[in-house]
Design an enzyme around this catalytic site. Structure first.
Site, short mmCIF file in Angstrom:
data_model
loop_
_atom_site.label_atom_id
_atom_site.label_comp_id
_atom_site.label_asym_id
_atom_site.label_seq_id
_atom_site.Cartn_x
_atom_site.Cartn_y
_atom_site.Cartn_z
N PRO A 68 24.01 50.45 -26.50
CA PRO A 68 25.39 50.56 -26.04
C PRO A 68 25.64 51.90 -25.36
O PRO A 68 25.33 52.96 -25.91
CB PRO A 68 26.20 50.42 -27.33
CG PRO A 68 25.30 49.67 -28.26
CD PRO A 68 23.91 50.13 -27.93
N GLU A 69 26.17 51.84 -24.14
CA GLU A 69 26.52 53.04 -23.40
C GLU A 69 28.04 53.17 -23.38
O GLU A 69 28.74 52.44 -24.09
CB GLU A 69 25.91 52.99 -22.01
CG GLU A 69 24.38 52.90 -22.04
CD GLU A 69 23.73 52.92 -20.66
OE1 GLU A 69 24.39 53.31 -19.68
OE2 GLU A 69 22.55 52.53 -20.57
N LYS A 94 29.66 58.66 -26.67
CA LYS A 94 29.35 57.34 -27.22
C LYS A 94 29.74 57.24 -28.70
O LYS A 94 29.30 56.33 -29.40
CB LYS A 94 27.86 57.03 -27.05
CG LYS A 94 27.40 57.01 -25.59
CD LYS A 94 25.91 56.77 -25.48
CE LYS A 94 25.43 56.91 -24.04
NZ LYS A 94 23.96 56.73 -23.92
N ARG A 138 11.86 56.56 -19.45
CA ARG A 138 12.75 55.43 -19.19
C ARG A 138 12.45 54.84 -17.83
O ARG A 138 11.95 55.52 -16.93
CB ARG A 138 14.23 55.86 -19.25
CG ARG A 138 14.71 56.28 -20.63
CD ARG A 138 16.13 56.79 -20.55
NE ARG A 138 16.63 57.20 -21.85
CZ ARG A 138 17.28 56.42 -22.69
NH1 ARG A 138 17.50 55.14 -22.36
NH2 ARG A 138 17.72 56.87 -23.84
#
EC number: 3.2.2.23
Length: 270
Positions: free
Chosen positions: A2-3, A58, A260
């Site tokens: 979740p961003e 976040k 990433r």
């Protein structure tokens, strides 16, 4: 993971159920999250009135009369408002008790966190060194240019650094750079002020569109009602390696940056 859009979607979903309510306690089924849940969490929150539900980066912040609950969704977490009698599932690690309802924290990978903080929450070690919120007036092209002007790292890694700007994770960094027409491999310090103006504007625009779409659901994320997000249906580059660019038809490329995956169009992002 979740961003910012997913966390903001969650915040907006749970806020009407929490603000002004009094917590009756907590049920902790598994305290072994990224950081251990305080063993006396139920005693600490019992009787606490939730004054506000905010987001910083976040982190979800449930501001109460005596302290603040910090909640991080980690890699796979979600929060749902459930009937108090709903049986917990395998990865439902914690409930905040609200009477006839509970706020249930689910986290299959257990990289999330639920912490209690006394005093000004901005001084919590996890929050005190964070950069500006991307949707705030404090973040614009000038602020971005100032923050990266001495950074030789690739611009994609720079905008994912929470000291530069918070909440821009891998998905939205890829998408923002595409819309700004900037290569993710460019050195951050090489961006002009005009580049930064354009990139800051696109970061804001991409995040707002993602929030309006309920965030992205690639694997685990659901909102407070158990519904998936839909922003992934509009991705321009993320997770589209070898597919044609939606603007020019050039195959989208994938590279590795900072452990990433990065996706970009070599023609639209020179």
């Amino acid at each position: 993971m979740p961003e910012l859009p997913e966390v903001e979607t969650t915040r907006r979903g749970v806020e009407p159920h929490l603000e002004g309510r009094t917590l009756l306690g907590a049920v902790v089924r598994n305290p072994s999250l990224r950081w251990p849940v305080p063993p006396d969490l139920s005693e600490r929150v019992a009787g606490e009135k939730v004054l506000a539900v905010r987001r910083r980066a976040k982190y979800l912040l449930l501001e109460c009369e005596s302290g603040t609950l910090l909640i991080h969704l980690g890699m796979s977490g979600s929060l749902r408002v459930m009937p108090a009698g709903a049986p917990p599932q395998k990865h439902d690690h914690l409930d905040l008790l609200l009477g006839e309802q509970v706020l249930r924290f689910r986290d299959p990978r257990r990289f999330g966190a639920v912490l209690w903080h006394l005093g000004p929450v901005e001084m919590h070690p996890l929050l005190q060194a964070l950069g500006p919120e991307p949707l705030s007036d404090a973040f614009d092209g000038a602020a971005l240019h100032q923050a990266i002007r001495r950074r030789g790292s690739p611009i994609k890694l720079a905008i994912m650094d929470n000291h530069v700007v918070v909440g821009v994770g891998n998905i939205y960094a890829n998408e923002s750079l595409f819309h700004a027409g900037i290569s993710p491999a460019r050195a951050a310090c090489d961006l002009s002020r005009a580049d930064c103006d354009r990139l800051a504007a696109e970061i804001k625009a991409v995040l707002r569109r993602a929030i309006d779409a309920g965030g992205s659901t690639l694997r685990d994320f659901v909102d407070s009602e158990g519904k998936p997000g839909y922003f992934q249906q509009t991705y321009m580059v993320y997770n589209r390696q070898e597919e044609p660019c939606r603007l020019c038809g050039t195959p989208i490329r994938q590279i590795r940056q900072g452990q990433r995956s990065t996706y970009y169009c070599p023609l639209c992002q020179p």
